[in-house]
Structures are given as structure tokens and as C-alpha cells.
Scaffold this motif. Structure first.
Motif, PDB file in Angstrom:
ATOM      1  N   PHE A  90       0.767  -1.276   0.015  1.00  0.00           N
ATOM      2  CA  PHE A  90       0.151  -0.045  -0.142  1.00  0.00           C
ATOM      3  C   PHE A  90       0.950   1.319  -0.063  1.00  0.00           C
ATOM      4  O   PHE A  90       0.444   2.290  -0.690  1.00  0.00           O
ATOM      5  CB  PHE A  90      -1.001  -0.105   1.139  1.00  0.00           C
ATOM      6  N   GLN A  91       2.024   1.218   0.669  1.00  0.00           N
ATOM      7  CA  GLN A  91       2.925   2.283   0.859  1.00  0.00           C
ATOM      8  C   GLN A  91       3.521   2.888  -0.584  1.00  0.00           C
ATOM      9  O   GLN A  91       3.642   3.693  -1.225  1.00  0.00           O
ATOM     10  CB  GLN A  91       3.995   2.102   1.936  1.00  0.00           C
ATOM     11  N   GLY A 131       0.547   4.138  -2.427  1.00  0.00           N
ATOM     12  CA  GLY A 131       0.650   5.392  -2.043  1.00  0.00           C
ATOM     13  C   GLY A 131       1.703   6.590  -2.393  1.00  0.00           C
ATOM     14  O   GLY A 131       1.238   7.845  -3.049  1.00  0.00           O
ATOM     15  N   THR A 132       2.972   6.294  -2.439  1.00  0.00           N
ATOM     16  CA  THR A 132       4.042   7.005  -2.804  1.00  0.00           C
ATOM     17  C   THR A 132       4.020   7.146  -4.172  1.00  0.00           C
ATOM     18  O   THR A 132       4.113   8.409  -4.620  1.00  0.00           O
ATOM     19  CB  THR A 132       5.271   6.161  -2.708  1.00  0.00           C
ATOM     20  N   LEU A 156       1.164   7.490  -5.918  1.00  0.00           N
ATOM     21  CA  LEU A 156      -0.041   8.234  -6.368  1.00  0.00           C
ATOM     22  C   LEU A 156       0.371   9.644  -5.756  1.00  0.00           C
ATOM     23  O   LEU A 156       0.001  10.635  -6.549  1.00  0.00           O
ATOM     24  CB  LEU A 156      -1.148   7.907  -5.582  1.00  0.00           C
ATOM     25  N   PHE A 157       0.943   9.857  -4.715  1.00  0.00           N
ATOM     26  CA  PHE A 157       0.864  11.293  -4.147  1.00  0.00           C
ATOM     27  C   PHE A 157       2.142  11.995  -5.040  1.00  0.00           C
ATOM     28  O   PHE A 157       1.995  13.147  -5.243  1.00  0.00           O
ATOM     29  CB  PHE A 157       1.584  11.166  -3.059  1.00  0.00           C
ATOM     30  N   ALA A 167       4.471  12.097  -0.019  1.00  0.00           N
ATOM     31  CA  ALA A 167       4.838  11.060  -0.777  1.00  0.00           C
ATOM     32  C   ALA A 167       6.102  10.457   0.066  1.00  0.00           C
ATOM     33  O   ALA A 167       6.450   8.974   0.056  1.00  0.00           O
ATOM     34  CB  ALA A 167       5.183  11.427  -2.163  1.00  0.00           C
ATOM     35  N   ALA A 184       5.156   8.343   2.901  1.00  0.00           N
ATOM     36  CA  ALA A 184       4.719   7.169   2.530  1.00  0.00           C
ATOM     37  C   ALA A 184       5.908   5.949   2.374  1.00  0.00           C
ATOM     38  O   ALA A 184       5.857   4.993   2.491  1.00  0.00           O
ATOM     39  CB  ALA A 184       3.616   7.162   1.447  1.00  0.00           C
ATOM     40  N   PHE A 209      -5.461  10.767   7.994  1.00  0.00           N
ATOM     41  CA  PHE A 209      -5.769   9.977   6.586  1.00  0.00           C
ATOM     42  C   PHE A 209      -7.062   9.157   7.070  1.00  0.00           C
ATOM     43  O   PHE A 209      -7.078   7.970   6.922  1.00  0.00           O
ATOM     44  CB  PHE A 209      -4.723   8.978   6.087  1.00  0.00           C
ATOM     45  N   PHE A 256      -8.945   7.442   3.977  1.00  0.00           N
ATOM     46  CA  PHE A 256      -8.146   6.578   3.034  1.00  0.00           C
ATOM     47  C   PHE A 256      -7.502   5.638   4.204  1.00  0.00           C
ATOM     48  O   PHE A 256      -6.806   4.434   3.732  1.00  0.00           O
ATOM     49  CB  PHE A 256      -7.036   6.998   2.323  1.00  0.00           C
ATOM     50  N   GLY A 257      -7.620   5.769   5.369  1.00  0.00           N
ATOM     51  CA  GLY A 257      -6.720   5.060   6.408  1.00  0.00           C
ATOM     52  C   GLY A 257      -7.404   3.849   7.249  1.00  0.00           C
ATOM     53  O   GLY A 257      -6.968   3.249   8.145  1.00  0.00           O
ATOM     54  N   HIS A 316      -5.366   0.826   7.005  1.00  0.00           N
ATOM     55  CA  HIS A 316      -4.238   0.860   7.806  1.00  0.00           C
ATOM     56  C   HIS A 316      -4.483   0.866   9.269  1.00  0.00           C
ATOM     57  O   HIS A 316      -3.851   0.318  10.000  1.00  0.00           O
ATOM     58  CB  HIS A 316      -3.609   1.983   7.546  1.00  0.00           C
TER      59      HIS A 316
END
Length: 199
Positions: free
Chosen positions: A85-86, A89-90, A92-93, A124, A127, A167, A170-171, A174
Motif C-alpha cells: 500500500f505504501q 501511495g507513494t 499516487l502522491f 509521498a 509514505a 488519513f 483512506f486509512g 491501515h
């Protein structure tokens, strides 16, 4: 009563000896040789025809685990899920930061001109760092000690807190993963695994 007693109804008649090879009534027989199962101990066996018991072993849970318990293995898998997921996420950001930078020059996206791209790049990087931390923990689960257990507990708790704020939307995933990692590493199985002796 004994065999020699003349009033013993089970004994041999007086003046007669029992024939050789057949014991008289009331006389103990010799145990048959080489025929197990007659109630006589054989060589290498305990009494009453039962084999001797195997050596006593420690009861379950009495010693240190030699293989990773299921809950600890599940926490390790959850760390790898967080790593995945990280990475997403990295990406995407970082993509969003680049898109906002390019959209500022386009008059159709004037609303994005005021959006700080520095914040997107910061998220980013955060993440990415979080994913690297999760990967290092997951790799060291097989050999780590009590220090790794404490670090994994802190990681799980911080992941759950950050999932709640900032978050929140979206979290959720997590949040669940962070709580489960903290519980699985912090329970008795986790303690036994990370405190086991290493030779």
C-alpha cells in the motif's frame, strides 16, 4: 493352604507328584519365552505386556517455539501488505504533485494553483519511509529479538493513529492492519517468539 496340605482339594493327590512338563494345579507357570502378549514382561518391555513408555517430553508451550507462531506470521504478512500500500501511495502522491505543478500553467485548472505541491511531495516521502520501515520489520521477524518486538508494537500503534488522523478516509485498512499487528506481536505467542533463546 499349601500344595503339601492333604486337605487341599486343588493339589495333587497324596503320594503322587505332578508329571514333568505339566505343572500341578496352584503352581505358577514359567513365562513363555519369545511369545509376547501373555502378560509377562519380555526383554525391553515393561510389565503386563505393555511396551516401555517413550521418554517424557516437555508439554506444549513449556519451551521456546522453534517455528514462528501463526499470529506472528500473520503480523509479518500484514507488514508486507502495508509495504504494498505504501508503494502505491507513494506513486499516487508523487504523480499528484507532478500533475498539480503542470496544471498551474493551464488556465482551466486555476483552482489547483493555490494547492501546495510541497505537501504532496512531503506525504509521498512519508509514505515511502513508512513502507521501508515496514519492509525492514518484516524481513527481521525471523531473527529479531525483544527490541524488534517493541519496534513492531510502536509501528502498529503509530500506523493505527495516523490512519485515524489525518488519513481518516483512506486509512481504514491501515487502521485495521496497525491494530492487528500490535495485538499479534504483543500477545503471549509474540512474546515467546521474540524472547526465544538464540544459539
Amino acid at each position: 493352604m499349601s500344595f503339601g496340605d492333604p486337605n487341599n482339594p486343588y493339589g495333587a493327590p497324596q503320594g503322587q507328584q505332578p508329571p514333568q512338563g505339566q505343572p500341578g494345579y496352584g503352581h505358577p507357570q514359567q513365562p513363555p519365552q519369545g511369545q509376547p502378549g501373555y502378560g509377562y514382561p519380555q526383554q525391553g518391555q515393561a510389565g503386563y505386556g505393555y511396551p516401555s513408555a517413550p521418554p517424557v517430553q516437555q508439554p506444549y508451550g513449556g519451551g521456546a517455539p522453534t517455528t514462528m507462531p501463526g499470529t506472528v506470521g500473520a503480523a509479518r504478512v500484514m507488514l508486507w501488505v502495508i509495504v504494498g500500500f505504501q508503494v502505491i501511495g507513494t506513486a499516487l502522491f508523487a504523480f499528484s504533485a507532478v500533475a498539480v505543478d503542470q496544471a498551474k500553467d493551464d488556465p482551466a485548472f486555476e483552482g489547483l494553483a493555490d494547492y501546495p505541491t510541497g505537501a504532496l511531495w512531503g506525504i509521498a516521502v512519508l509514505a515511502l519511509v513508512w513502507g521501508v520501515w515496514a519492509a525492514v520489520l518484516a524481513v527481521k521477524f525471523a531473527s529479531g529479538g525483544s527490541g524488534l518486538r517493541v519496534t513492531a508494537l510502536v509501528f502498529g500503534i503509530l500506523t493505527a493513529i495516523l490512519a485515524v488522523y489525518p488519513f481518516t478516509i483512506f486509512g481504514i485498512i491501515h487502521l485495521v492492519l496497525g491494530i492487528l499487528i500490535a495485538v499479534f506481536v504483543g500477545n503471549a505467542n509474540g512474546a515467546a517468539w521474540f524472547k526465544r533463546p538464540r544459539y
